[in-house]
Design a protein around this motif. Structure first.
Motif, PDB file in Angstrom:
ATOM      1  N   TRP A  56      13.790   5.844  72.742  1.00  0.00           N
ATOM      2  CA  TRP A  56      12.644   6.446  73.426  1.00  0.00           C
ATOM      3  C   TRP A  56      12.124   7.585  72.554  1.00  0.00           C
ATOM      4  CZ3 TRP A  56       9.954   4.739  77.464  1.00  0.00           C
ATOM      5  CH2 TRP A  56      10.542   3.814  78.336  1.00  0.00           C
ATOM      6  N   PRO A  57      10.921   7.446  71.985  1.00  0.00           N
ATOM      7  CA  PRO A  57      10.432   8.460  71.054  1.00  0.00           C
ATOM      8  C   PRO A  57       9.654   9.577  71.741  1.00  0.00           C
ATOM      9  CG  PRO A  57       8.913   6.622  71.085  1.00  0.00           C
ATOM     10  CD  PRO A  57      10.016   6.279  72.065  1.00  0.00           C
ATOM     11  N   VAL A  58       9.407  10.630  70.988  1.00  0.00           N
ATOM     12  CA  VAL A  58       8.451  11.681  71.339  1.00  0.00           C
ATOM     13  C   VAL A  58       7.382  11.656  70.252  1.00  0.00           C
ATOM     14  CG1 VAL A  58       8.100  14.163  71.605  1.00  0.00           C
ATOM     15  CG2 VAL A  58      10.185  13.092  72.496  1.00  0.00           C
ATOM     16  N   ASN A  59       6.119  11.646  70.643  1.00  0.00           N
ATOM     17  CA  ASN A  59       5.043  11.554  69.662  1.00  0.00           C
ATOM     18  C   ASN A  59       5.046  12.740  68.702  1.00  0.00           C
ATOM     19  OD1 ASN A  59       3.606   9.084  70.198  1.00  0.00           O
ATOM     20  ND2 ASN A  59       2.934   9.993  72.129  1.00  0.00           N
TER      21      ASN A  59
ATOM     22  N   THR B  11       3.495  15.414  88.015  1.00  0.00           N
ATOM     23  CA  THR B  11       2.590  16.455  87.533  1.00  0.00           C
ATOM     24  C   THR B  11       3.229  17.104  86.317  1.00  0.00           C
ATOM     25  OG1 THR B  11       1.710  16.900  89.750  1.00  0.00           O
ATOM     26  CG2 THR B  11       1.391  18.594  88.074  1.00  0.00           C
ATOM     27  N   LEU B  12       2.533  17.050  85.189  1.00  0.00           N
ATOM     28  CA  LEU B  12       3.041  17.601  83.931  1.00  0.00           C
ATOM     29  C   LEU B  12       1.895  18.277  83.189  1.00  0.00           C
ATOM     30  CD1 LEU B  12       5.056  14.509  82.592  1.00  0.00           C
ATOM     31  CD2 LEU B  12       6.058  16.614  83.505  1.00  0.00           C
ATOM     32  N   PRO B  13       2.192  19.227  82.304  1.00  0.00           N
ATOM     33  CA  PRO B  13       1.160  19.746  81.416  1.00  0.00           C
ATOM     34  C   PRO B  13       0.617  18.608  80.541  1.00  0.00           C
ATOM     35  CG  PRO B  13       3.105  21.145  81.371  1.00  0.00           C
ATOM     36  CD  PRO B  13       3.493  19.901  82.109  1.00  0.00           C
ATOM     37  N   LEU B  14      -0.676  18.659  80.209  1.00  0.00           N
ATOM     38  CA  LEU B  14      -1.285  17.598  79.413  1.00  0.00           C
ATOM     39  C   LEU B  14      -0.521  17.376  78.112  1.00  0.00           C
ATOM     40  CD1 LEU B  14      -3.495  15.569  78.774  1.00  0.00           C
ATOM     41  CD2 LEU B  14      -4.912  17.476  77.930  1.00  0.00           C
ATOM     42  N   ARG B  15      -0.055  18.462  77.467  1.00  0.00           N
ATOM     43  CA  ARG B  15       0.685  18.311  76.202  1.00  0.00           C
ATOM     44  C   ARG B  15       1.950  17.470  76.396  1.00  0.00           C
ATOM     45  NH1 ARG B  15       0.381  22.999  74.942  1.00  0.00           N
ATOM     46  NH2 ARG B  15      -1.061  22.972  73.159  1.00  0.00           N
ATOM     47  N   ASP B  16       2.630  17.639  77.533  1.00  0.00           N
ATOM     48  CA  ASP B  16       3.828  16.838  77.807  1.00  0.00           C
ATOM     49  C   ASP B  16       3.471  15.375  78.041  1.00  0.00           C
ATOM     50  OD1 ASP B  16       5.188  19.166  77.549  1.00  0.00           O
ATOM     51  OD2 ASP B  16       5.869  19.302  79.627  1.00  0.00           O
TER      52      ASP B  16
ATOM     53  N   ARG C 245       4.876  10.793  77.332  1.00  0.00           N
ATOM     54  CA  ARG C 245       4.590   9.770  78.334  1.00  0.00           C
ATOM     55  C   ARG C 245       3.494   8.777  77.938  1.00  0.00           C
ATOM     56  NH1 ARG C 245       8.584  11.755  80.058  1.00  0.00           N
ATOM     57  NH2 ARG C 245       9.064  12.477  82.182  1.00  0.00           N
ATOM     58  N   ARG C 246       2.716   9.053  76.900  1.00  0.00           N
ATOM     59  CA  ARG C 246       1.577   8.204  76.589  1.00  0.00           C
ATOM     60  C   ARG C 246       1.564   7.773  75.129  1.00  0.00           C
ATOM     61  NH1 ARG C 246       1.791   7.448  81.067  1.00  0.00           N
ATOM     62  NH2 ARG C 246       0.191   7.557  82.697  1.00  0.00           N
ATOM     63  N   GLU C 247       1.108   6.520  74.896  1.00  0.00           N
ATOM     64  CA  GLU C 247       0.995   5.978  73.546  1.00  0.00           C
ATOM     65  C   GLU C 247      -0.168   6.648  72.807  1.00  0.00           C
ATOM     66  OE1 GLU C 247       2.722   3.992  71.770  1.00  0.00           O
ATOM     67  OE2 GLU C 247       4.017   2.883  73.137  1.00  0.00           O
ATOM     68  N   LEU C 248       0.107   7.176  71.618  1.00  0.00           N
ATOM     69  CA  LEU C 248      -0.942   7.752  70.787  1.00  0.00           C
ATOM     70  C   LEU C 248      -1.100   7.045  69.448  1.00  0.00           C
ATOM     71  CD1 LEU C 248      -0.533  11.627  71.243  1.00  0.00           C
ATOM     72  CD2 LEU C 248      -2.053  10.049  72.459  1.00  0.00           C
TER      73      LEU C 248
ATOM     74  N   ALA D 106      -6.149   6.603  81.245  1.00  0.00           N
ATOM     75  CA  ALA D 106      -6.616   5.516  80.372  1.00  0.00           C
ATOM     76  C   ALA D 106      -5.605   5.120  79.307  1.00  0.00           C
ATOM     77  CB  ALA D 106      -7.932   5.924  79.703  1.00  0.00           C
ATOM     78  N   LEU D 107      -4.790   6.073  78.870  1.00  0.00           N
ATOM     79  CA  LEU D 107      -3.808   5.762  77.834  1.00  0.00           C
ATOM     80  C   LEU D 107      -2.645   4.954  78.408  1.00  0.00           C
ATOM     81  CD1 LEU D 107      -3.648   9.213  76.012  1.00  0.00           C
ATOM     82  CD2 LEU D 107      -4.646   7.097  75.106  1.00  0.00           C
ATOM     83  N   ARG D 108      -2.072   4.089  77.583  1.00  0.00           N
ATOM     84  CA  ARG D 108      -0.924   3.303  78.027  1.00  0.00           C
ATOM     85  C   ARG D 108       0.343   4.149  78.054  1.00  0.00           C
ATOM     86  NH1 ARG D 108      -0.156  -1.883  74.527  1.00  0.00           N
ATOM     87  NH2 ARG D 108      -0.154  -0.337  72.884  1.00  0.00           N
ATOM     88  N   PRO D 109       1.279   3.804  78.959  1.00  0.00           N
ATOM     89  CA  PRO D 109       2.569   4.516  78.951  1.00  0.00           C
ATOM     90  C   PRO D 109       3.283   4.333  77.615  1.00  0.00           C
ATOM     91  CG  PRO D 109       2.301   3.268  80.986  1.00  0.00           C
ATOM     92  CD  PRO D 109       1.182   2.846  80.072  1.00  0.00           C
TER      93      PRO D 109
END
Length: 612
Positions: free
Chosen positions: A286-289, A315-320, A325-328, A388-391
């Motif tokens: 499980w990675p962290v971007n 509920t999380l800060p956008l940076r988290d 949590r999201r694919e970049l 909109a972003l994928r998990p």
């Protein structure tokens, strides 16, 4: 199992001879086989009066297809298998008759007699069926498929929308079954990397449809149920959804100076996890971007990373959200379409047209989300972006070790993806792979979230006298390091022939000292190398295979198992084509007979691929 004898596990109603036969049968089955057998046995038992009588009184005939649900899965990385097993568990818990079958174990002659069929199947790479489903896919889509007017079916297609041919295999099977006259039970599901979003309602539909089609039968009282085999050792509490924090022991670059590649050897400790693996399995990470990528997205969209965003029940800060949590690093068609609608750019809109499939595929392959955001400016709110972003999904890596050699450790061989993108945004030009950068940034002693992903189709032969041919260029060498360690540890007498390739011998010969030592010790019997850039003309592993085609075919004729690991889009296809040519040339076969020969090897488990 006390004393390891069949008699030790047999209930009193079995004779010693029957107990021996039972152990012989169950000992050769994998998880899906045991699932099918349990359902079959339960179906037979339900036709008897309770309590169960001696097996001599049990009818030998199999339940008729019309009275059961057949669940067939085709899986490359295990996701389709997991969903199919969930369906089998739900159907069984409801007291309904079902059998679970891996696609390559399904007898295609049975299709014409099926009445209720559920297919869970993934799409591999850019529109290919998973290896275990190639035969079934070819049969259903081919000319030999029968008309199926009495069949009710449902398809769950799994895929990755960062590929243009998203869920293509499931879609084609669904449409083909309809063409053959079968009736859809309910609409096809198409699941992206966030599988449960689609799989959970699809499973609920399947269970409801099965309850309508079959009259639930009262489960046997628990007191009458006897396990088919002794209880297995305790299963680890650590899974995909509950990963183990493994300590990183080694993070070492194994490419030399001057190499264009940054390939790393990692060693992680599994001590205390209870996790076990076999040579050929994969490790999920499980990675962290990359933090710099997260900041680039925030800066480009002028969003506050500390802004609290609620999505679903979290509920999380956008940076988290963007970090964890999201694919970049992977574009997908839904996100491109959503961004195009905001950007209002005619050129981006045009790429989504059906006749621009090749250009769109190039966009997905070459660009990341940050490239899209910078090239086609558009406004996003934090909430809209997260939705909109994928998990973020875990990455799977072939394990490069055998527990018989390394104990409670797991080793990996991974190329760190880092490159400079084109464009004028000098501050944001670097791009990375999510998990490879996560691992490359990790310091020894850090804890990384991991789990084991089993790969039952990529196993060494149980018969240690069998020869094996291993084709693994680049990081595809990883599982074969584990294979050779395993064969050495058990003193397998079969020969090991390795084909390895990379650009340069001086800088890219991965595990060179280990292979040379293995040759000296007689653990590795042949090593053929293809360093593509060390001469005027490029040489690849498929060229070395062709050079030794007569011997390769002789090994196959002698019962050898052949394994391929590495890039799916080019290398694996080129190697497959080369094998067909070798079989045709040195076996005196037509192209059709050569294809049948290779398909038969695959069906026997003697031609296995771990490609990505």
């Amino acid at each position: 199992m006390p004393n390891g004898t069949p008699a030790a596990i047999a209930p009193p109603l079995f004779s010693p001879e029957q107990a021996t036969l039972l152990e012989q049968l169950t000992g050769t089955l994998d998880g899906s086989g045991l699932w099918w057998l349990s359902g079959y046995a339960a179906g037979l038992a339900r036709s008897q009066a309770v309590p169960v009588v001696r097996p001599a009184a049990v009818p030998a005939t199999e339940p008729q297809p019309a009275t059961r649900l057949t669940i067939v899965y085709g899986s490359q990385t295990g996701n389709a298998k997991r969903v199919a097993e969930r369906l089998a568990q739900q159907i069984e818990a409801a007291g309904l008759p079902a059998r679970l079958v891996r696609a390559d174990a399904y007898a295609t002659r049975e299709l014409k007699n099926e009445r209720h069929l559920a297919i869970v199947i993934s799409t591999q790479g850019d529109g290919d069926p998973p290896d275990d489903a190639r035969g079934l896919f070819d049969f259903i889509t081919g000319k030999r498929a029968p008309q199926l007017p009495e069949l009710h079916y449902a398809v769950l297609a799994l895929g990755d929308s960062s590929y243009p041919q998203f869920c293509a295999i499931g879609r084609r099977l669904d449409e083909r079954l309809s063409e053959l006259g079968a009736k859809r039970w309910f609409a096809r599901g198409e699941a992206d990397l966030d599988i449960d979003t689609v799989a959970t309602p699809w499973l609920a539909n399947a269970l409801a449809a099965a309850k309508e089609a079959f009259k639930p039968q009262t489960p046997l009282p628990l007191a009458t149920v006897t396990p088919l085999r002794p209880l297995a050792a305790a299963v680890s509490a650590y899974t995909r959804d509950n990963p183990f924090p493994a300590e990183l022991l080694v993070n070492q670059r194994i490419t030399g100076r001057g190499s264009d590649k940054d390939i790393r050897h990692f060693e992680l400790s599994l001590e205390g996890s209870g996790l076990q693996y076999e040579a050929g399995d994969a490790l999920g990470v499980w990675p962290v971007n990359p933090p710099r990528l997260v900041e680039a997205v925030l800066r480009t969209l002028e969003l506050d990373g500390g802004h609290a965003v609620t999505h679903g029940d979290q509920t999380l800060p956008l940076r988290d959200w963007l970090s964890q949590r999201r694919e970049l690093t992977r574009l997908s068609r839904p996100f491109v379409a959503a961004h195009a609608a905001r950007a209002g750019d005619a050129g981006l809109d045009a790429l989504l047209a059906p006749d621009r499939a090749a250009d769109f595929a190039r966009l997905l392959a070459e660009q990341q989300i940050i490239d899209l955001l910078q090239t086609y400016p558009a406004a996003w709110t934090a909430e809209e972006l997260v939705a909109a972003l994928r998990p973020l999904a875990p990455r799977l890596y072939s394990i490069a070790s055998s527990t018989k050699a390394v104990g409670e450790e797991v080793h990996l061989t991974i190329a760190h993806i880092e490159y400079a993108a084109a464009g004028d945004h000098s501050e944001d030009r670097l791009r990375w792979g999510a998990a490879s950068n996560f691992l490359a940034r990790a310091s020894e002693g850090e804890k990384l979230p991991v789990f084991i992903e089993r790969n039952e189709r990529f196993r060494l032969p149980k018969d240690g006298t069998r020869d094996v041919i291993l084709v693994g260029p680049g990081t595809g060498i990883a599982p074969f390091r584990g294979f050779v360690q395993e064969r050495a540890a058990i003193s397998a007498s079969g020969r090991n022939w390795l084909f390895f390739g990379n650009p340069h011998a001086r800088s890219d010969f991965l595990y060179q000292l280990e292979w040379q030592d293995a040759l000296k010790r007689g653990v590795l019997h042949r090593l053929d190398l293809a360093f593509s850039r060390d001469q005027a003309h490029k040489v690849y592993v498929q060229d070395r295979l062709r050079e030794h085609g007569a011997e390769v075919f002789a090994w196959l004729e002698g019962g050898a198992h052949l394994y391929v690991c590495g890039d799916a889009t080019r290398m694996a296809r080129d190697v497959h084509a080369t094998l067909l040519d070798i079989i045709a040339t040195h076996g005196g076969k037509s192209s059709e007979d050569a294809a049948d020969y290779l398909n038969e090897l695959q069906a026997q488990g003697r031609y296995a691929r771990d490609v990505y």
